[in-house]
Write a protein that holds these residues in place. Structure first.
Motif, PDB file in Angstrom:
ATOM      1  N   PHE A  83     -30.508  28.425 -19.674  1.00 47.27           N
ATOM      2  CA  PHE A  83     -31.041  30.170 -20.343  1.00 47.27           C
ATOM      3  C   PHE A  83     -29.693  31.622 -19.945  1.00 47.27           C
ATOM      4  O   PHE A  83     -29.754  31.869 -20.374  1.00 47.27           O
ATOM      5  CB  PHE A  83     -32.102  30.292 -20.800  1.00 47.27           C
ATOM      6  CG  PHE A  83     -32.790  31.489 -21.171  1.00 47.27           C
ATOM      7  CD1 PHE A  83     -33.043  31.508 -22.178  1.00 47.27           C
ATOM      8  CD2 PHE A  83     -33.322  32.647 -20.247  1.00 47.27           C
ATOM      9  CE1 PHE A  83     -33.454  32.726 -22.620  1.00 47.27           C
ATOM     10  CE2 PHE A  83     -33.322  33.749 -21.210  1.00 47.27           C
ATOM     11  CZ  PHE A  83     -33.314  33.286 -21.984  1.00 47.27           C
ATOM     12  N   LEU A  84     -30.066  30.994 -18.291  1.00 47.56           N
ATOM     13  CA  LEU A  84     -29.033  32.121 -18.047  1.00 47.56           C
ATOM     14  C   LEU A  84     -27.753  31.854 -17.227  1.00 47.56           C
ATOM     15  O   LEU A  84     -27.030  32.343 -16.846  1.00 47.56           O
ATOM     16  CB  LEU A  84     -29.970  32.206 -16.834  1.00 47.56           C
ATOM     17  CG  LEU A  84     -31.051  33.185 -17.073  1.00 47.56           C
ATOM     18  CD1 LEU A  84     -31.659  33.899 -15.922  1.00 47.56           C
ATOM     19  CD2 LEU A  84     -30.725  34.397 -17.968  1.00 47.56           C
ATOM     20  N   TYR A  85     -27.420  31.039 -17.148  1.00 46.55           N
ATOM     21  CA  TYR A  85     -26.124  29.656 -16.727  1.00 46.55           C
ATOM     22  C   TYR A  85     -24.751  30.270 -17.631  1.00 46.55           C
ATOM     23  O   TYR A  85     -25.231  29.818 -18.858  1.00 46.55           O
ATOM     24  CB  TYR A  85     -26.720  28.176 -15.775  1.00 46.55           C
ATOM     25  CG  TYR A  85     -25.738  27.819 -14.416  1.00 46.55           C
ATOM     26  CD1 TYR A  85     -25.468  28.575 -14.512  1.00 46.55           C
ATOM     27  CD2 TYR A  85     -24.499  27.297 -15.516  1.00 46.55           C
ATOM     28  CE1 TYR A  85     -24.574  28.195 -12.960  1.00 46.55           C
ATOM     29  CE2 TYR A  85     -23.764  26.526 -14.595  1.00 46.55           C
ATOM     30  CZ  TYR A  85     -23.356  27.288 -13.796  1.00 46.55           C
ATOM     31  OH  TYR A  85     -22.325  26.766 -12.147  1.00 46.55           O
ATOM     32  N   VAL A  86     -23.839  30.880 -17.065  1.00 47.73           N
ATOM     33  CA  VAL A  86     -23.009  30.775 -17.884  1.00 47.73           C
ATOM     34  C   VAL A  86     -21.465  29.781 -18.215  1.00 47.73           C
ATOM     35  O   VAL A  86     -21.210  29.413 -18.549  1.00 47.73           O
ATOM     36  CB  VAL A  86     -21.918  32.001 -17.633  1.00 47.73           C
ATOM     37  CG1 VAL A  86     -22.978  33.637 -17.310  1.00 47.73           C
ATOM     38  CG2 VAL A  86     -21.479  31.519 -16.195  1.00 47.73           C
ATOM     39  N   GLY A  87     -22.363  28.194 -17.397  1.00 49.10           N
ATOM     40  CA  GLY A  87     -21.585  27.063 -16.761  1.00 49.10           C
ATOM     41  C   GLY A  87     -20.261  26.787 -16.269  1.00 49.10           C
ATOM     42  O   GLY A  87     -19.934  28.504 -15.680  1.00 49.10           O
ATOM     43  N   ASP A  88     -20.033  26.021 -15.587  1.00 50.42           N
ATOM     44  CA  ASP A  88     -19.002  25.891 -14.792  1.00 50.42           C
ATOM     45  C   ASP A  88     -17.973  26.573 -14.915  1.00 50.42           C
ATOM     46  O   ASP A  88     -16.949  26.442 -14.124  1.00 50.42           O
ATOM     47  CB  ASP A  88     -19.190  24.779 -14.193  1.00 50.42           C
ATOM     48  CG  ASP A  88     -20.135  23.825 -13.562  1.00 50.42           C
ATOM     49  OD1 ASP A  88     -20.838  24.166 -12.717  1.00 50.42           O
ATOM     50  OD2 ASP A  88     -20.332  22.814 -13.781  1.00 50.42           O
ATOM     51  N   ASN A  89     -17.492  26.686 -16.384  1.00 46.72           N
ATOM     52  CA  ASN A  89     -15.761  26.982 -16.837  1.00 46.72           C
ATOM     53  C   ASN A  89     -15.502  28.862 -16.669  1.00 46.72           C
ATOM     54  O   ASN A  89     -15.078  29.176 -16.999  1.00 46.72           O
ATOM     55  CB  ASN A  89     -15.523  26.508 -18.178  1.00 46.72           C
ATOM     56  CG  ASN A  89     -14.888  24.393 -18.257  1.00 46.72           C
ATOM     57  OD1 ASN A  89     -15.668  24.618 -17.129  1.00 46.72           O
ATOM     58  ND2 ASN A  89     -15.827  24.432 -19.320  1.00 46.72           N
TER      59      ASN A  89
END
Length: 314
Positions: A112-118
């Motif tokens: 929901f909040l994490y923008v992703g590793d990339n």
């Protein structure tokens, strides 16, 4: 007895303080700390201490603030009142309990909040921006979260240095200490610096932006009406300059006005209403000192201060 208007004003101040403190703490507990990022300020120093020893950020935060507040009271006097104590107390509570709310953590197991590793670079950007918004709201209502806020306000009291620049200098030192920890790399250092730069420039824009002054020159045949309106309705001073047209050789009055940037729109509306044919020149004034604007700050004259103390003792 306090009037209803006064009570509502106080309640509004503390409402803004609470929201600002919440945003400030969320920047740390939701984005920075869970992702191993330590930016600057006292919270950054407490975060690095937490990474190294496991001491909760909230514990070292309140202990350090007690010491810094005592220093602030001695130098700034009433500049640190109940609003600052309230913001520090609320920050301590939020830093302690917000991390327990999993849905507020920007971690890989919370999409929901994490923008992703990339897109991990966005985490320090979001954290720094959110932190700046929160701090600016607290500052504008006369409060502080303590820590390096105390140092920034002390410096700004005596020298014309913006709070953002003071933060940047202190943060450079604090963030660099993260390399002293095991398993921390230059990548962690860079993330901390990204947060610092976003926070510092955003804070200056939010706090100093409203203080930007504009210099306005108005060439008009309706100087009396224009001057009267600006003096009495806008509560700004007007200087009337005598000018001679280079081509027409006609003598005209030119109005010189220094106003806040936030008043510029209202002034242009007035100019158009009174004299739509007026010639107007507008430029930004980088530094304006005097009544109604900023106080000249040249630092502490130690010799004069010592002399005054000696005269007071005699």
């Amino acid at each position: 007895m306090l009037s209803a208007k006064k009570i509502s004003s106080v309640l509004w101040d503390y409402c803004v303080l609470s929201i600002g403190t919440l945003l400030y703490c969320l920047a740390w507990t939701s984005f920075l700390i869970p992702n191993g990022i330590a930016s600057g300020g006292l919270t950054g120093a407490c975060t690095i201490l937490n990474f190294a020893t496991g001491i909760p950020v909230s514990t070292s935060f309140i202990i350090a603030n007690v010491f810094l507040l005592l220093m602030g009271f001695l130098i700034l006097g009433n500049a640190f009142g109940f609003k600052t104590i309230y913001a520090i107390g609320l920050s301590t509570v939020l830093l302690r309990y917000l991390p327990e709310c999993h849905m507020l953590l920007a971690t890989p197991d919370n999409p929901f909040l994490y923008v992703g590793d990339n897109n991990r670079i966005l985490i320090p950007v979001i954290g720094g921006l959110m932190e700046a918004i929160g701090i600016s709201m607290i500052f504008k209502k006369g409060g502080s979260t303590g820590g390096t806020d105390v140092i920034a306000l002390i410096v700004n009291k005596f020298w014309p240095v913006s709070p953002g620049k003071v933060y940047m200098f202190l943060d450079l030192i604090i963030i660099a200490t993260i390399l002293l920890l095991p398993n921390m790399t230059v990548k962690d250092l860079l993330f901390g610096y990204i947060t610092m730069f976003v926070f510092s420039f955003s804070l200056d824009a939010l706090i100093m932006g409203t203080k930007t002054s504009m210099q306005v020159l108005i060439f008009t045949d309706k100087e009396p009406e224009m001057s009267h309106y600006i003096l009495n309705r806008m509560n700004r001073g007007v200087t009337v300059l005598k000018a001679i047209g280079g081509y027409s050789r006609e003598e005209k009055n030119v109005l010189l006005i220094i106003i806040r940037k936030t008043q510029l729109h209202d002034l242009t509306k007035v100019i158009k209403k009174i004299d739509k044919d007026a010639f107007v020149s507008i430029s930004q004034a980088s530094d304006v000192y005097g009544r109604g604007f900023e106080e000249i700050k040249t630092g502490i004259d130690k010799k004069s201060k010592k002399k005054d103390e000696q005269n007071g003792d005699s």
